[in-house]
Design an enzyme around this catalytic site. Structure first.
Site, PDB file in Angstrom:
ATOM      1  N   LYS A 106       0.814  -1.248   0.021  1.00 56.23           N
ATOM      2  CA  LYS A 106       0.084  -0.083   0.186  1.00 56.23           C
ATOM      3  C   LYS A 106       1.005   1.089   0.001  1.00 56.23           C
ATOM      4  O   LYS A 106       1.913   1.391   0.909  1.00 56.23           O
ATOM      5  CB  LYS A 106      -0.942   0.149   1.156  1.00 56.23           C
ATOM      6  CG  LYS A 106      -1.700   1.284   1.147  1.00 56.23           C
ATOM      7  CD  LYS A 106      -2.348   1.525   2.577  1.00 56.23           C
ATOM      8  CE  LYS A 106      -3.005   2.884   2.704  1.00 56.23           C
ATOM      9  NZ  LYS A 106      -3.468   3.212   3.846  1.00 56.23           N
ATOM     10  N   GLY A 167      -7.467   9.368  10.412  1.00 55.03           N
ATOM     11  CA  GLY A 167      -7.765   9.609  11.705  1.00 55.03           C
ATOM     12  C   GLY A 167      -8.657  10.513  12.328  1.00 55.03           C
ATOM     13  O   GLY A 167      -8.919  10.613  13.429  1.00 55.03           O
ATOM     14  N   ALA A 193      -9.285   5.823   5.122  1.00 52.76           N
ATOM     15  CA  ALA A 193      -8.970   7.031   5.720  1.00 52.76           C
ATOM     16  C   ALA A 193     -10.324   7.773   6.172  1.00 52.76           C
ATOM     17  O   ALA A 193     -10.933   8.104   5.203  1.00 52.76           O
ATOM     18  CB  ALA A 193      -7.988   7.963   5.318  1.00 52.76           C
ATOM     19  N   GLY A 194     -10.627   8.174   7.557  1.00 55.62           N
ATOM     20  CA  GLY A 194     -11.779   8.904   7.699  1.00 55.62           C
ATOM     21  C   GLY A 194     -12.763   8.303   8.091  1.00 55.62           C
ATOM     22  O   GLY A 194     -13.808   8.836   8.818  1.00 55.62           O
ATOM     23  N   ASN A 215      -8.345   2.008  10.714  1.00 55.52           N
ATOM     24  CA  ASN A 215      -7.518   1.739  11.805  1.00 55.52           C
ATOM     25  C   ASN A 215      -8.050   2.342  13.010  1.00 55.52           C
ATOM     26  O   ASN A 215      -8.469   1.743  13.854  1.00 55.52           O
ATOM     27  CB  ASN A 215      -6.061   1.829  11.471  1.00 55.52           C
ATOM     28  CG  ASN A 215      -5.158   1.603  12.514  1.00 55.52           C
ATOM     29  OD1 ASN A 215      -3.930   1.673  12.437  1.00 55.52           O
ATOM     30  ND2 ASN A 215      -5.715   0.851  13.590  1.00 55.52           N
ATOM     31  N   THR A 216      -7.888   3.615  12.925  1.00 54.00           N
ATOM     32  CA  THR A 216      -8.194   4.394  14.169  1.00 54.00           C
ATOM     33  C   THR A 216      -9.815   4.255  14.712  1.00 54.00           C
ATOM     34  O   THR A 216      -9.924   4.154  15.845  1.00 54.00           O
ATOM     35  CB  THR A 216      -8.173   5.839  13.806  1.00 54.00           C
ATOM     36  OG1 THR A 216      -6.899   6.159  13.358  1.00 54.00           O
ATOM     37  CG2 THR A 216      -8.426   6.878  14.983  1.00 54.00           C
TER      38      THR A 216
END
Length: 264
Positions: A106, A167, A193-194, A215-216
């Site tokens: 990635k 994040g 993301a987001g 992830n976050t």
């Protein structure tokens, strides 16, 4: 039709088939054991690893992430998180190939430390070099349909537009662009993301995306293991809703029971 393993609705990336459309990261957990439990609850088959921040064999004296996430169970997807220039991204990918023995990576080259938005010219340059070296590149980019198509045409095996800053947990800020990217793609489109909560993941799949990476949203939940389970269900629901085809939007009411032919 209920989409199951038997119906063959697999996610195809670089010739490999995956039943789960949820990809998860390995950062920000409180321990390797929490990482293991959350990823198991997520049902994910592809797990991203920040090579510059995570030990997967570089330092034999430190705990090894692969001890709790065995490569024979998960596809370990190395990423170039934290790279702000082409050379560091290339070096990270080459190290990952040596450590893991495969070419799937990635790629992200960041342009701004505050927003962590991608630096598109540098990302394109790095992707060009990696593809020429035989890497299978899954590329992190912004939500621009033109650039998404150009990364596809370059030879990236998957395009990963952001939903919002990394994040941030803000959810999909521009669903129109995300839908346009998905509708015009011939490679997998994975929102990256987001994402903040389960409904964000569902929306991504309902828009036509092939999957979502996060992830976050899991790691910083009050109960990461429970959130991982919620995300698994959300992705499955979004995919089934997309395949089912939603009802049309209408400006006015439409009775659930037709008035024509009523008895009184």
């Amino acid at each position: 039709m209920l989409v199951t393993k038997e119906t063959g609705d697999a996610l195809l990336i670089a010739g490999a088939r995956y039943q789960s459309r949820l990809l998860v990261g390995t950062g920000k957990y409180t321990s390797l054991e929490q990482t293991r439990r959350a990823l198991e609850a997520s049902g994910a088959e592809i797990v991203t690893v920040a090579i510059r921040r995570t030990n997967i064999g570089q330092d034999p004296s430190q705990p090894n992430l692969l001890d709790v996430l065995p490569p024979d169970r998960y596809t370990i997807l190395p990423n170039t998180a934290g790279c702000f220039d082409v050379e560091s991204a290339l070096r990270t990918c080459r190290l990952a190939r040596e450590l893991l023995g495969h070419e799937l990576v990635k790629l992200e080259v960041l342009g701004d430390p505050r927003t962590l938005f991608p630096a598109i010219p540098e990302t394109f340059t790095a992707a060009t070099t990696l593809i020429a070296e035989g890497f299978k590149v899954m590329v992190y980019t912004n939500d621009d349909p033109v650039m998404a198509k150009r990364f596809e045409e370059l030879g990236c095996v998957a395009v990963m537009p952001l939903a919002a800053p990394i994040g941030s947990g803000l959810g999909i800020r521009n669903p129109y662009n995300i839908r346009a990217i998905a509708e015009n793609a011939r490679v997998p489109i994975l929102v990256d993301a987001g994402v903040g909560t389960a409904s964000d993941a569902t929306v991504a799949l309902e828009l036509g995306c092939d999957g979502v990476l996060m992830n976050t949203a899991i790691a910083e939940a009050k109960n990461p293991v429970l959130m991982a389970s919620a995300m698994r269900k959300a992705v499955e629901a979004g995919r089934e809703a997309y395949l089912a085809g939603r009802m049309p939007r209408r400006a006015y009411a439409s009775a659930s029971s037709p008035i024509d032919g009523a008895f009184f």
